[in-house]
Scaffold this motif. Structure first.
Motif, PDB file in Angstrom:
ATOM      1  N   PHE A   4      24.239 -25.072  -3.904  1.00  0.00           N
ATOM      2  CA  PHE A   4      25.619 -25.168  -3.404  1.00  0.00           C
ATOM      3  C   PHE A   4      25.775 -25.690  -1.978  1.00  0.00           C
ATOM      4  N   GLU A   5      24.665 -25.819  -1.232  1.00  0.00           N
ATOM      5  CA  GLU A   5      24.795 -26.231   0.165  1.00  0.00           C
ATOM      6  C   GLU A   5      25.498 -27.586   0.288  1.00  0.00           C
ATOM      7  N   ALA A   6      25.110 -28.515  -0.577  1.00  0.00           N
ATOM      8  CA  ALA A   6      25.630 -29.883  -0.461  1.00  0.00           C
ATOM      9  C   ALA A   6      27.139 -29.955  -0.722  1.00  0.00           C
ATOM     10  N   ALA A   7      27.659 -29.023  -1.555  1.00  0.00           N
ATOM     11  CA  ALA A   7      29.072 -29.097  -1.937  1.00  0.00           C
ATOM     12  C   ALA A   7      30.014 -28.627  -0.824  1.00  0.00           C
ATOM     13  N   LEU A   8      29.486 -27.836   0.101  1.00  0.00           N
ATOM     14  CA  LEU A   8      30.318 -27.233   1.148  1.00  0.00           C
ATOM     15  C   LEU A   8      31.027 -28.303   1.978  1.00  0.00           C
ATOM     16  N   LYS A   9      32.299 -28.049   2.263  1.00  0.00           N
ATOM     17  CA  LYS A   9      33.079 -28.988   3.077  1.00  0.00           C
ATOM     18  C   LYS A   9      32.504 -29.068   4.497  1.00  0.00           C
ATOM     19  N   ASP A  36      14.571 -17.614   2.520  1.00  0.00           N
ATOM     20  CA  ASP A  36      13.835 -17.934   3.745  1.00  0.00           C
ATOM     21  C   ASP A  36      14.028 -19.392   4.149  1.00  0.00           C
ATOM     22  N   LYS A  37      14.686 -20.163   3.294  1.00  0.00           N
ATOM     23  CA  LYS A  37      14.851 -21.588   3.571  1.00  0.00           C
ATOM     24  C   LYS A  37      15.963 -21.800   4.601  1.00  0.00           C
ATOM     25  N   GLU A  38      15.714 -22.723   5.538  1.00  0.00           N
ATOM     26  CA  GLU A  38      16.749 -23.063   6.521  1.00  0.00           C
ATOM     27  C   GLU A  38      17.752 -24.018   5.883  1.00  0.00           C
ATOM     28  N   PRO A  39      19.022 -23.832   6.171  1.00  0.00           N
ATOM     29  CA  PRO A  39      19.982 -24.806   5.641  1.00  0.00           C
ATOM     30  C   PRO A  39      19.747 -26.174   6.273  1.00  0.00           C
ATOM     31  N   SER A  40      19.939 -27.227   5.514  1.00  0.00           N
ATOM     32  CA  SER A  40      19.725 -28.567   6.069  1.00  0.00           C
ATOM     33  C   SER A  40      21.002 -29.131   6.700  1.00  0.00           C
ATOM     34  N   ARG A  41      22.143 -28.588   6.324  1.00  0.00           N
ATOM     35  CA  ARG A  41      23.411 -29.081   6.876  1.00  0.00           C
ATOM     36  C   ARG A  41      23.524 -28.712   8.362  1.00  0.00           C
ATOM     37  N   VAL A  74      28.070 -27.510   9.451  1.00  0.00           N
ATOM     38  CA  VAL A  74      28.743 -26.317   8.923  1.00  0.00           C
ATOM     39  C   VAL A  74      28.421 -25.115   9.816  1.00  0.00           C
ATOM     40  N   ARG A  75      29.242 -24.077   9.710  1.00  0.00           N
ATOM     41  CA  ARG A  75      28.954 -22.822  10.422  1.00  0.00           C
ATOM     42  C   ARG A  75      28.007 -21.997   9.556  1.00  0.00           C
ATOM     43  N   VAL A  76      26.962 -21.470  10.177  1.00  0.00           N
ATOM     44  CA  VAL A  76      26.005 -20.662   9.408  1.00  0.00           C
ATOM     45  C   VAL A  76      26.016 -19.230   9.929  1.00  0.00           C
ATOM     46  N   VAL A  77      26.141 -18.278   9.037  1.00  0.00           N
ATOM     47  CA  VAL A  77      26.007 -16.861   9.382  1.00  0.00           C
ATOM     48  C   VAL A  77      24.909 -16.290   8.512  1.00  0.00           C
ATOM     49  N   LYS A  78      23.847 -15.794   9.163  1.00  0.00           N
ATOM     50  CA  LYS A  78      22.742 -15.192   8.411  1.00  0.00           C
ATOM     51  C   LYS A  78      22.849 -13.676   8.484  1.00  0.00           C
ATOM     52  N   VAL A  79      22.679 -13.044   7.360  1.00  0.00           N
ATOM     53  CA  VAL A  79      22.717 -11.591   7.321  1.00  0.00           C
ATOM     54  C   VAL A  79      21.644 -11.116   6.335  1.00  0.00           C
ATOM     55  N   ALA A  80      20.800 -10.188   6.799  1.00  0.00           N
ATOM     56  CA  ALA A  80      19.730  -9.671   5.932  1.00  0.00           C
ATOM     57  C   ALA A  80      20.345  -8.640   4.991  1.00  0.00           C
ATOM     58  N   ALA A  81      21.160  -9.104   4.063  1.00  0.00           N
ATOM     59  CA  ALA A  81      22.012  -8.210   3.271  1.00  0.00           C
ATOM     60  C   ALA A  81      21.197  -7.238   2.430  1.00  0.00           C
ATOM     61  N   THR A  82      20.147  -7.750   1.794  1.00  0.00           N
ATOM     62  CA  THR A  82      19.355  -6.881   0.916  1.00  0.00           C
ATOM     63  C   THR A  82      18.612  -5.819   1.740  1.00  0.00           C
TER      64      THR A  82
END
Lengths: 354, 181
Positions: B81-86, B99-104, B107-115
């Motif tokens: 889904f990364e590519a589809a993001l506006k 663990d993969k870094e977003p390539s975009r 875009v705004r990125v928010v990382k959260v260790a949710a699990t």
């Protein structure tokens, strides 16, 4: 109308049917409409109704025939391959003049196809579907709310004209959740009487429900009587929405496809293109009157469907050569994107000015 | 306001209920909403996603082809889904399982260790609410209180006892996002 609640399309249609007086549901499971029988299996016993999971689609539609013959409001639901199996029963119901509602949450075909949304059963639904000279009333709602609204109408018209009515949705409509206002339940006692129903012949001559006419002259007469009824339906029951009626160009789409087209039209209008929409709500009778309102000023129509071009035939018949009619569609469970539709709108408009 | 969000992860991570609860909350706030699940032959452990639209006007297409925000609960979902993001959109990533870094870069990125944060709270099943808390901190499309009210209204009686935990999970997610906004 009650408070707005969030419901899945399939469940909202099922609840709307119960509120429209449906007390008998017969079905056989198939994705993407399984929430309808699931809901009915729980809900109908609460209102004194009966749910039966039949052994097959054929059995289910013939149970609808039986319950309708006994005067009840009855329905079945399925998805494309299952609805193909029901066609014999629908033809018999049309011939025997029995009311009933059939919901088809269309999926990609032909054959087993897939389970993703499609509109490729348009021909089957609007041309009768089974054998013989008959039509069914067909609704193509675009939102869950409209699905709820046409469900009441479907039972009403089925009884009024003693004919089966089809609601043509698609997998997306069945699976999505949207807010809906549900109507107040109808009181069964207030529904019009059915003096033709087989309710026990005590004190009167027996009613006979049959579709066999071995005498050709009799069979033709019966067909002509059915046709006269279909003529009335065509003249009086068309439903459509026209958006931006003073436009130069029009997109034609029904059901969930119309929602995608609406977004494309908004983008086109933001670019200064004069584009409106004709959205059939009844697919049969096809809303030719709505086309008459715009065809004289229209420079062209673009029909968009989740099929390779079925409703476009009816658009061409309605337009009758007065301006060009184009087509764009995706099929097999693929859904057109608003970007694709916008590109087709641009092509249509440019084609005209070139 | 017309916001299209895709929420994606493994089946069983609660991405479907995360979408539904946003719709319940939006409806209670008087907004127009739609929820559309992916409904292929999914199963627990397979991939699952849903598309949610929250809008001031009646929802057009329930399909979200170009999302304004994406909530990524696992690595395959980032790839999908990364590519589809506006451009300028919001990417919320569950860094515990991606663990993969977003390539975009647009875009705004928010990382959260949710699990991990859910595990710390004692129940891995609230990872979805941690991610949702982070998302709502970055994109306040509905109030977190409305989410809690929606849970109260829609959880069956035997699950009502989980509401304080879900509320806490929403808060942990918001805290985790706070430093990145």
């Amino acid at each position: 109308m009650g408070q707005r609640v969030l419901m899945k399309g399939n469940e909202a249609l099922a609840e709307a049917a119960v509120r429209a007086g449906c007390r008998f549901f017969f079905g056989y499971p198939i994705t993407p409409q399984n929430e309808i029988p699931e809901y009915m299996s729980r809900r109908l016993p609460e209102v004194g109704g009966t749910f039966i999971q039949a052994e097959s689609e054929l059995a289910a539609i013939n149970m609808v025939y039986g319950a309708a013959g006994a005067g009840a409001r009855a329905m079945t639901s399925s998805s494309s391959p299952g609805v193909s199996l029901k066609q014999e029963g629908i033809s018999y119901m049309a011939a025997a003049e029995l009311p009933g509602v059939v919901v088809n949450m269309v999926r990609g075909g032909p054959g087993l196809g897939g389970i993703q949304p499609a509109q490729s059963d348009y021909y089957q639904a609007t041309r009768g579907g089974g054998h013989g000279d008959y039509r069914t009333i067909v609704f193509g709602p675009a939102t869950v709310q409209e699905g709820v609204d046409v469900m009441s109408k479907a039972f009403e018209l089925a009884d009024k004209y003693r004919t089966p009515v089809v609601i043509l949705g698609d997998g997306m409509m069945g699976q999505m959740m949207e807010p809906v206002s549900l109507p107040e339940p109808l009181e069964l006692a207030k529904l019009p009487l059915k003096p033709w129903a087989t309710t026990g012949a005590k004190g009167r001559r027996p009613n006979i429900i049959n579709s066999l006419f071995l005498d050709a002259e009799e069979c033709e007469k019966h067909n002509l009587a059915l046709q006269a009824k279909y003529d009335i339906i065509q003249a009086t029951e068309q439903m459509a929405e026209i958006a931006f009626p003073d436009s130069d160009w029009f997109v034609v789409a029904y059901g969930t496809t119309a929602r995608i087209c609406r977004e494309a039209i908004q983008e086109a209008r933001a670019q200064g293109l004069s584009v409106g929409m004709v959205r059939p709500i009844t697919l049969w009778p096809f809303p030719v009157n709505a086309f008459e309102k715009v065809v004289e000023r229209a420079k062209g129509f673009l029909t968009v469907e989740m099929s390779l071009g079925q409703m476009v035939d009816d658009v061409r018949l309605a337009v009758n050569g007065r301006c060009p009619v184009r087509f764009f569609g995706r099929t097999g469970g693929m859904v057109p994107s608003d970007e694709e539709v916008l590109a087709e709108i641009e092509k249509m408009v440019e084609g005209r000015t070139r | 306001m017309n916001l299209g969000v895709i929420m994606a992860g493994f089946g069983g991570q609660g991405v479907m209920s995360m979408g539904q609860v946003v719709c319940y909350a939006g409806l209670a706030e008087g907004k127009e909403v739609s929820w559309l699940p992916s409904y292929g032959p999914e199963m627990r452990g397979g991939t699952a996603n849903c598309a949610v639209v929250v809008s001031d006007a009646p929802v057009g297409s329930p399909l979200v082809a170009r999302p304004d925000a994406v909530i990524i609960m696992n690595r395959p979902s980032l790839e999908k889904f990364e590519a589809a993001l506006k451009p300028g959109g919001l990417l919320v990533i569950n860094s515990s399982l991606c663990d993969k870094e977003p390539s975009r870069r647009d875009v705004r990125v928010v990382k959260v260790a949710a699990t991990d944060l859910a595990n710390d709270l004692g129940d891995i099943r609230v990872a979805n609410m941690v991610a949702l808390g982070a998302f709502l901190a970055a994109c306040p499309v509905v109030k977190p209180d409305s989410i809690v009210d929606a849970l109260k209204k829609n959880l069956p009686p035997h699950h009502q006892k989980l509401i304080p935990l879900n509320k806490l999970a929403l808060e942990r997610g918001a805290e985790a996002a706070a430093g990145q906004l």
